[in-house]
Design an enzyme around this catalytic site. Structure first.
Site, PDB file in Angstrom:
ATOM      1  N   LYS A  52       8.501 -15.463  52.107  1.00 17.14           N
ATOM      2  CA  LYS A  52       8.823 -16.600  52.966  1.00 17.14           C
ATOM      3  C   LYS A  52       8.873 -16.146  54.422  1.00 17.14           C
ATOM      4  O   LYS A  52       9.376 -15.058  54.720  1.00 17.14           O
ATOM      5  CB  LYS A  52      10.172 -17.189  52.535  1.00 17.14           C
ATOM      6  CG  LYS A  52      10.543 -18.493  53.233  1.00 17.14           C
ATOM      7  CD  LYS A  52      11.844 -19.070  52.671  1.00 17.14           C
ATOM      8  CE  LYS A  52      12.233 -20.380  53.336  1.00 17.14           C
ATOM      9  NZ  LYS A  52      13.495 -20.926  52.804  1.00 17.14           N
ATOM     10  N   SER A 128      13.312 -25.706  51.369  1.00 18.96           N
ATOM     11  CA  SER A 128      12.393 -25.265  52.398  1.00 18.96           C
ATOM     12  C   SER A 128      11.405 -24.201  51.929  1.00 18.96           C
ATOM     13  O   SER A 128      10.378 -24.001  52.584  1.00 18.96           O
ATOM     14  CB  SER A 128      13.176 -24.729  53.609  1.00 18.96           C
ATOM     15  OG  SER A 128      13.965 -23.616  53.241  1.00 18.96           O
ATOM     16  N   SER A 152      17.149 -24.439  48.728  1.00 22.41           N
ATOM     17  CA  SER A 152      15.765 -24.178  49.147  1.00 22.41           C
ATOM     18  C   SER A 152      14.942 -23.254  48.266  1.00 22.41           C
ATOM     19  O   SER A 152      13.739 -23.148  48.470  1.00 22.41           O
ATOM     20  CB  SER A 152      15.735 -23.643  50.577  1.00 22.41           C
ATOM     21  OG  SER A 152      15.835 -24.717  51.461  1.00 22.41           O
TER      22      SER A 152
HETATM   23  N1  GLN Z   1      17.309 -29.011  52.306  1.00 20.72           N
HETATM   24  C1  GLN Z   1      18.489 -28.359  52.809  1.00 20.72           C
HETATM   25  C2  GLN Z   1      18.510 -28.419  54.316  1.00 20.72           C
HETATM   26  O1  GLN Z   1      17.646 -29.014  54.849  1.00 20.72           O
HETATM   27  C3  GLN Z   1      18.544 -26.968  52.311  1.00 20.72           C
HETATM   28  C4  GLN Z   1      17.738 -25.997  53.084  1.00 20.72           C
HETATM   29  C5  GLN Z   1      17.854 -24.602  52.598  1.00 20.72           C
HETATM   30  O2  GLN Z   1      18.393 -24.316  51.527  1.00 20.72           O
HETATM   31  N2  GLN Z   1      17.390 -23.688  53.423  1.00 20.72           N
HETATM   32  O3  GLN Z   1      19.370 -27.886  54.962  1.00 20.72           O
END
Ligand code: GLN
Length: 448
Positions: A52, A128, A152
């Site tokens: 990532k 994400s 995410s």
């Molecule tokens: N979807 C969540 C957010 O937008 C989680 C993101 C994540 O775990 N990095 O914060």
């Protein structure tokens, strides 16, 4: 490695998982490894991995999918997880797309092209770590690393039909993970199988003096837990996880999975995590507050893109940040700055911290009596590209089943457990006690 790049050529034009490839370097490394046998410690010898793009890679561009870091082509150090992968002789194929600075649930917040779901490219891969999940699901890499602050890793794993684990907070070093919300962030593996996942976690786990929140707790051999035996396993199923908002298809799929566990000799009971309903609100206050502080380092001075037309120093900060950050990142910074400002701090930030403790206590109480908690990873299968992006609150609500796990700091995995009538994967989430990833893997493996 050859097969990986071949596959990328075939499918990544549609999937769009990769932001940067490491082809020359990777092929050289592979050629070198071809000349010898692996030693006993080199458990990922020659295996192709995707990383990532918020994990810092020495000499390899690291953008966090943000225009701000578009020119950050030559980081000077490796994240601790990268050093560990390197020692195990894993080969980095390239860097994977994500929502900008890991803020999002669909990959649509990438400031490059959004990754698509390999099962159906009209749908999102989740976020994400959408690039990580899609790259594994489409066979471009054998495994990937993602990060999970509020779901995410698990949510994209569910949407793309792969296995994704968020470790216990403190299990894996965050050194070199570009910080979003430091009290929640964890790096974890996305793989095709539970066994692969356990093998990668074994490599990347462990105490690291470079991360003051990394825990000095022994790392067991997770693969020893993969016995296939779940007789007598005590499973808790929170009623909040099968209630409102969860589609019938998802609910049925989870109930089917629980039936299978019964057949394997496990028992399940309904329980309650009564503070779950406050988790999304709590998370978005705390995560945004932490993000507003963490992202202050992007000022156009030290690294990243600098606005050239500014006439004063203050203008340079302002313009660089206005031009460099996308809309969602700005929204979070503003929300966090507001929640932390004097006069509002007690009402928002401090209160959210208190509710976080209540949410954690819910989990502690249930996990005192049960080995694991099970439920869906997401209320619905992958939604369509464009379906939720215009309405942040609808997008945030999608994280309702993953976020409580980060607030509690416990480990959670998503494994594939079926398909919707539309042919999209559905994920089963298994949550364990602090530092009990072994039990989570044992339960997950028995289902495969
Ligand atoms: N979807 C969540 C957010 O937008 C989680 C993101 C994540 O775990 N990095 O914060």
């Amino acid at each position: 490695v050859d097969a990986s790049y071949q596959r990328i050529k075939e499918v990544d034009g549609q999937v769009k998982a990769f932001l940067t490839l490491n082809e020359e370097e990777a092929r050289q490394q592979a050629a070198k490894l071809d000349e010898r046998e692996a030693t006993a410690d080199e458990v990922l010898f020659g295996l192709p991995a995707g990383i990532k793009d918020n994990i810092v890679t020495n000499g390899l561009r690291t953008t966090c999918a943000s225009q701000f870091l578009d020119n950050f082509t030559d980081p000077l150090y490796d994240a601790t997880v990268m050093k560990k992968l390197d020692d195990a002789k894993s080969i980095t194929i390239g860097k994977l797309n994500m929502d900008e600075f890991a803020m999002g649930s669909s990959n649509e917040n990438s400031s490059y092209e959004a990754t698509r779901n390999p099962w159906n490219t009209d749908h999102v891969p989740g976020g994400s770590s959408g690039g990580s999940a899609a790259a594994v699901a489409s066979g471009q890499v054998l495994y990937a690393l993602g990060s999970d602050t509020g779901g995410s890793i698990r949510q994209p794993a569910a949407f793309c039909g792969v296995v994704g684990l968020k470790p216990t907070y403190g299990r894996v070093s965050r050194f070199g993970l570009v910080a979003f919300a430091s009290s929640l962030d964890q790096i974890g593996p996305l793989t095709r199988t539970v066994e692969d996942n356990a093998r990668v976690l074994e490599v990347i786990s462990g105490h690291d003096p470079m991360d003051s929140t990394s825990a000095n707790v022994d790392v067991p051999k997770y693969t020893d837990a993969l016995t296939g035996d779940v007789k007598g396993l005590k499973i808790a199923v929170p009623k909040e996880y099968l209630g409102e908002g969860v589609t019938e298809e998802v609910r049925d799929s989870i109930l089917q999975a629980l039936k299978k566990y019964e057949e394997l000799g496990a028992e399940w009971e309904e329980v309650s995590l009564p503070h779950s309903k406050y988790a999304v609100a709590t998370y978005y206050l705390l995560a945004s507050s932490e993000a507003s502080a963490n992202l202050a380092r992007f000022d156009g001075v030290r690294y990243g893109v600098r606005a050239e037309e500014a006439e004063s120093m203050m203008d340079m900060f302002k313009l660089s940040r206005s031009q460099g950050f996308g809309e969602e990142v700005k929204r979070r910074i503003m929300l966090g700055t507001f929640a932390l400002s004097s006069g509002y701090y007690d009402a928002y930030y401090k209160k959210a911290q208190k509710v976080r403790t209540l949410i954690k206590q819910d989990f502690d109480q249930v996990l005192e009596k049960y080995d694991v908690i099970m439920g869906p990873t997401t209320p619905t299968p992958a939604f369509k590209v464009g379906e939720k992006i215009a309405d942040p609150l609808t997008m945030y609500a999608n994280d309702i089943l993953t976020i409580p796990v980060n607030l509690a700091g416990v480990p959670g995995i998503s494994i594939p457990c079926g398909f919707s009538t539309e042919g999209l994967p559905i994920g089963l989430q298994i949550i364990g006690k602090h530092f009990d990833e072994g039990m989570v893997y044992r339960a997950a493996h028995a289902f495969e």
